[in-house]
Design a protein around this motif. Structure first.
Motif, PDB file in Angstrom:
ATOM      1  N   GLU A  54       0.852  -1.188   0.000  1.00 29.51           N
ATOM      2  CA  GLU A  54       0.000   0.000   0.000  1.00 29.51           C
ATOM      3  C   GLU A  54       0.889   1.239   0.000  1.00 29.51           C
ATOM      4  OE1 GLU A  54      -3.728   1.220   2.670  1.00 29.51           O
ATOM      5  OE2 GLU A  54      -1.838   1.181   3.779  1.00 29.51           O
ATOM      6  N   TYR A  55       0.638   2.140  -0.946  1.00 33.63           N
ATOM      7  CA  TYR A  55       1.398   3.380  -1.054  1.00 33.63           C
ATOM      8  C   TYR A  55       0.474   4.566  -0.828  1.00 33.63           C
ATOM      9  CZ  TYR A  55       5.140   0.614  -3.102  1.00 33.63           C
ATOM     10  OH  TYR A  55       6.129  -0.313  -3.310  1.00 33.63           O
ATOM     11  N   VAL A  56       0.900   5.473   0.049  1.00 36.96           N
ATOM     12  CA  VAL A  56       0.158   6.702   0.310  1.00 36.96           C
ATOM     13  C   VAL A  56       1.108   7.855   0.014  1.00 36.96           C
ATOM     14  CG1 VAL A  56      -1.056   8.074   2.041  1.00 36.96           C
ATOM     15  CG2 VAL A  56      -1.257   5.570   2.067  1.00 36.96           C
ATOM     16  N   ASN A  57       0.700   8.739  -0.871  1.00 37.10           N
ATOM     17  CA  ASN A  57       1.546   9.861  -1.307  1.00 37.10           C
ATOM     18  C   ASN A  57       2.903   9.376  -1.812  1.00 37.10           C
ATOM     19  OD1 ASN A  57      -0.442  11.777  -0.610  1.00 37.10           O
ATOM     20  ND2 ASN A  57       0.256  11.764   1.515  1.00 37.10           N
ATOM     21  N   GLY A  58       2.911   8.246  -2.493  1.00 34.17           N
ATOM     22  CA  GLY A  58       4.130   7.710  -3.082  1.00 34.17           C
ATOM     23  C   GLY A  58       5.038   6.978  -2.115  1.00 34.17           C
ATOM     24  N   GLN A  59       4.676   6.927  -0.842  1.00 34.69           N
ATOM     25  CA  GLN A  59       5.501   6.270   0.174  1.00 34.69           C
ATOM     26  C   GLN A  59       4.874   4.940   0.582  1.00 34.69           C
ATOM     27  OE1 GLN A  59       8.424   7.560   1.331  1.00 34.69           O
ATOM     28  NE2 GLN A  59       8.157   9.235  -0.120  1.00 34.69           N
ATOM     29  N   LEU A  60       5.706   3.908   0.679  1.00 37.76           N
ATOM     30  CA  LEU A  60       5.218   2.598   1.125  1.00 37.76           C
ATOM     31  C   LEU A  60       4.696   2.730   2.545  1.00 37.76           C
ATOM     32  CD1 LEU A  60       4.887  -0.456   0.700  1.00 37.76           C
ATOM     33  CD2 LEU A  60       7.215  -0.723   1.559  1.00 37.76           C
ATOM     34  N   ARG A  61       3.435   2.380   2.751  1.00 36.71           N
ATOM     35  CA  ARG A  61       2.814   2.489   4.073  1.00 36.71           C
ATOM     36  C   ARG A  61       2.767   1.128   4.764  1.00 36.71           C
ATOM     37  NH1 ARG A  61      -0.962   6.212   6.259  1.00 36.71           N
ATOM     38  NH2 ARG A  61       0.467   7.679   5.311  1.00 36.71           N
ATOM     39  N   ARG A  62       2.276   0.103   4.045  1.00 33.90           N
ATOM     40  CA  ARG A  62       2.123  -1.232   4.636  1.00 33.90           C
ATOM     41  C   ARG A  62       2.287  -2.301   3.572  1.00 33.90           C
ATOM     42  NH1 ARG A  62      -2.777   1.200   6.908  1.00 33.90           N
ATOM     43  NH2 ARG A  62      -2.285   1.860   9.001  1.00 33.90           N
ATOM     44  N   SER A  63       2.578  -3.511   4.040  1.00 41.39           N
ATOM     45  CA  SER A  63       2.586  -4.688   3.168  1.00 41.39           C
ATOM     46  C   SER A  63       1.568  -5.675   3.720  1.00 41.39           C
ATOM     47  CB  SER A  63       3.970  -5.331   3.146  1.00 41.39           C
ATOM     48  OG  SER A  63       4.900  -4.467   2.538  1.00 41.39           O
ATOM     49  N   TYR A  64       0.816  -6.297   2.828  1.00 44.27           N
ATOM     50  CA  TYR A  64      -0.223  -7.249   3.202  1.00 44.27           C
ATOM     51  C   TYR A  64      -0.010  -8.546   2.438  1.00 44.27           C
ATOM     52  CZ  TYR A  64      -2.700  -2.952   4.543  1.00 44.27           C
ATOM     53  OH  TYR A  64      -3.052  -1.743   5.083  1.00 44.27           O
ATOM     54  N   GLY A  65      -0.491  -9.639   2.986  1.00 37.96           N
ATOM     55  CA  GLY A  65      -0.483 -10.897   2.253  1.00 37.96           C
ATOM     56  C   GLY A  65      -1.585 -10.878   1.207  1.00 37.96           C
ATOM     57  N   ASP A  66      -2.816 -10.921   1.679  1.00 37.83           N
ATOM     58  CA  ASP A  66      -3.992 -10.889   0.806  1.00 37.83           C
ATOM     59  C   ASP A  66      -4.768  -9.605   1.073  1.00 37.83           C
ATOM     60  OD1 ASP A  66      -3.390 -13.436  -0.127  1.00 37.83           O
ATOM     61  OD2 ASP A  66      -4.601 -14.408   1.403  1.00 37.83           O
ATOM     62  N   THR A  67      -5.333  -9.039   0.017  1.00 37.86           N
ATOM     63  CA  THR A  67      -6.082  -7.792   0.128  1.00 37.86           C
ATOM     64  C   THR A  67      -7.341  -7.884  -0.717  1.00 37.86           C
ATOM     65  OG1 THR A  67      -4.000  -6.592   0.315  1.00 37.86           O
ATOM     66  CG2 THR A  67      -5.939  -5.289  -0.171  1.00 37.86           C
ATOM     67  N   PHE A  68      -8.421  -7.353  -0.186  1.00 35.95           N
ATOM     68  CA  PHE A  68      -9.672  -7.268  -0.931  1.00 35.95           C
ATOM     69  C   PHE A  68     -10.043  -5.800  -1.040  1.00 35.95           C
ATOM     70  CE2 PHE A  68     -14.287  -7.100  -1.261  1.00 35.95           C
ATOM     71  CZ  PHE A  68     -14.504  -7.972  -2.314  1.00 35.95           C
ATOM     72  N   VAL A  69     -10.275  -5.315  -2.252  1.00 37.76           N
ATOM     73  CA  VAL A  69     -10.638  -3.917  -2.489  1.00 37.76           C
ATOM     74  C   VAL A  69     -12.049  -3.879  -3.060  1.00 37.76           C
ATOM     75  CG1 VAL A  69     -10.038  -1.785  -3.697  1.00 37.76           C
ATOM     76  CG2 VAL A  69      -8.219  -3.347  -2.975  1.00 37.76           C
ATOM     77  N   ARG A  70     -12.905  -3.133  -2.419  1.00 33.86           N
ATOM     78  CA  ARG A  70     -14.280  -3.001  -2.900  1.00 33.86           C
ATOM     79  C   ARG A  70     -14.307  -2.173  -4.179  1.00 33.86           C
ATOM     80  NH1 ARG A  70     -19.621  -1.466   0.607  1.00 33.86           N
ATOM     81  NH2 ARG A  70     -20.939  -1.168  -1.201  1.00 33.86           N
ATOM     82  N   GLY A  71     -15.045  -2.634  -5.161  1.00 32.94           N
ATOM     83  CA  GLY A  71     -15.037  -2.056  -6.495  1.00 32.94           C
ATOM     84  C   GLY A  71     -15.415  -0.599  -6.599  1.00 32.94           C
ATOM     85  N   ASN A  72     -16.314  -0.116  -5.732  1.00 41.32           N
ATOM     86  CA  ASN A  72     -16.726   1.281  -5.861  1.00 41.32           C
ATOM     87  C   ASN A  72     -15.626   2.249  -5.438  1.00 41.32           C
ATOM     88  OD1 ASN A  72     -17.030   0.657  -3.124  1.00 41.32           O
ATOM     89  ND2 ASN A  72     -18.697   2.113  -2.857  1.00 41.32           N
ATOM     90  N   ASN A  73     -14.531   1.744  -4.875  1.00 44.98           N
ATOM     91  CA  ASN A  73     -13.398   2.590  -4.485  1.00 44.98           C
ATOM     92  C   ASN A  73     -12.326   2.674  -5.563  1.00 44.98           C
ATOM     93  OD1 ASN A  73     -14.337   3.169  -1.819  1.00 44.98           O
ATOM     94  ND2 ASN A  73     -13.763   1.086  -1.250  1.00 44.98           N
ATOM     95  N   VAL A  74     -12.440   1.855  -6.607  1.00 46.81           N
ATOM     96  CA  VAL A  74     -11.377   1.732  -7.606  1.00 46.81           C
ATOM     97  C   VAL A  74     -11.479   2.817  -8.675  1.00 46.81           C
ATOM     98  CG1 VAL A  74     -10.391   0.236  -9.388  1.00 46.81           C
ATOM     99  CG2 VAL A  74     -11.186  -0.750  -7.241  1.00 46.81           C
ATOM    100  N   LEU A  75     -10.380   3.548  -8.872  1.00 41.20           N
ATOM    101  CA  LEU A  75     -10.290   4.527  -9.948  1.00 41.20           C
ATOM    102  C   LEU A  75      -9.811   3.834 -11.224  1.00 41.20           C
ATOM    103  CD1 LEU A  75     -10.499   7.503 -10.793  1.00 41.20           C
ATOM    104  CD2 LEU A  75      -8.126   7.777 -10.060  1.00 41.20           C
ATOM    105  N   TYR A  76      -8.721   3.031 -11.108  1.00 40.18           N
ATOM    106  CA  TYR A  76      -8.257   2.261 -12.257  1.00 40.18           C
ATOM    107  C   TYR A  76      -7.407   1.075 -11.829  1.00 40.18           C
ATOM    108  CZ  TYR A  76      -3.653   4.608 -11.970  1.00 40.18           C
ATOM    109  OH  TYR A  76      -2.442   5.096 -11.566  1.00 40.18           O
ATOM    110  N   ILE A  77      -7.259   0.129 -12.758  1.00 38.34           N
ATOM    111  CA  ILE A  77      -6.375  -1.016 -12.613  1.00 38.34           C
ATOM    112  C   ILE A  77      -5.428  -0.992 -13.800  1.00 38.34           C
ATOM    113  CG2 ILE A  77      -6.179  -3.533 -12.488  1.00 38.34           C
ATOM    114  CD1 ILE A  77      -9.143  -3.572 -11.673  1.00 38.34           C
ATOM    115  N   ALA A  78      -4.135  -1.096 -13.546  1.00 37.87           N
ATOM    116  CA  ALA A  78      -3.145  -1.082 -14.617  1.00 37.87           C
ATOM    117  C   ALA A  78      -2.207  -2.276 -14.468  1.00 37.87           C
ATOM    118  CB  ALA A  78      -2.334   0.206 -14.599  1.00 37.87           C
ATOM    119  N   ALA A  79      -1.905  -2.936 -15.582  1.00 42.51           N
ATOM    120  CA  ALA A  79      -0.916  -4.010 -15.569  1.00 42.51           C
ATOM    121  C   ALA A  79       0.461  -3.382 -15.450  1.00 42.51           C
ATOM    122  CB  ALA A  79      -1.027  -4.830 -16.842  1.00 42.51           C
ATOM    123  N   ARG A  80       1.343  -4.036 -14.685  1.00 38.14           N
ATOM    124  CA  ARG A  80       2.717  -3.512 -14.545  1.00 38.14           C
ATOM    125  C   ARG A  80       3.651  -4.277 -15.434  1.00 38.14           C
ATOM    126  NH1 ARG A  80       4.782  -3.934  -8.988  1.00 38.14           N
ATOM    127  NH2 ARG A  80       3.121  -5.317  -8.485  1.00 38.14           N
TER     128      ARG A  80
END
Length: 80
Positions: A54-80
């Motif tokens: 998880e990055y906030v203002n470009g800075q690494l904030r936390r690392s997670y194993g598994d994460t679930f993001v609710r769709g109404n919060n998503v602005l975009y998904i990009a392949a790296r």
């Protein structure tokens, strides 16, 4: 407009199916960015990620194993 030339763009569900298991960047409406491996996406754009950072203002904030993001919060998904 039906001219048979639909190869210029991809259907979003086709694109997401192709990048399942690949590294992605997910940006939320709040500006928070998650980077991880895409495990699944449903019809509501709910996203499951593994090995997530998880990055906030470009800075690494936390690392997670598994994460679930609710769709109404998503602005975009990009392949790296």
């Amino acid at each position: 407009m039906e001219n048979g030339n639909q190869s210029e763009g991809k259907d979003p569900s086709t694109f997401l199916g192709e990048i399942t298991g690949a590294p992605v960047t997910v940006k939320l409406n709040s500006g928070v960015v998650y980077q991880g491996e895409l495990q699944s996406v449903d019809g509501y754009m709910n996203i499951a990620l593994e090995k997530t950072e998880e990055y906030v203002n470009g800075q690494l904030r936390r690392s997670y194993g598994d994460t679930f993001v609710r769709g109404n919060n998503v602005l975009y998904i990009a392949a790296r």
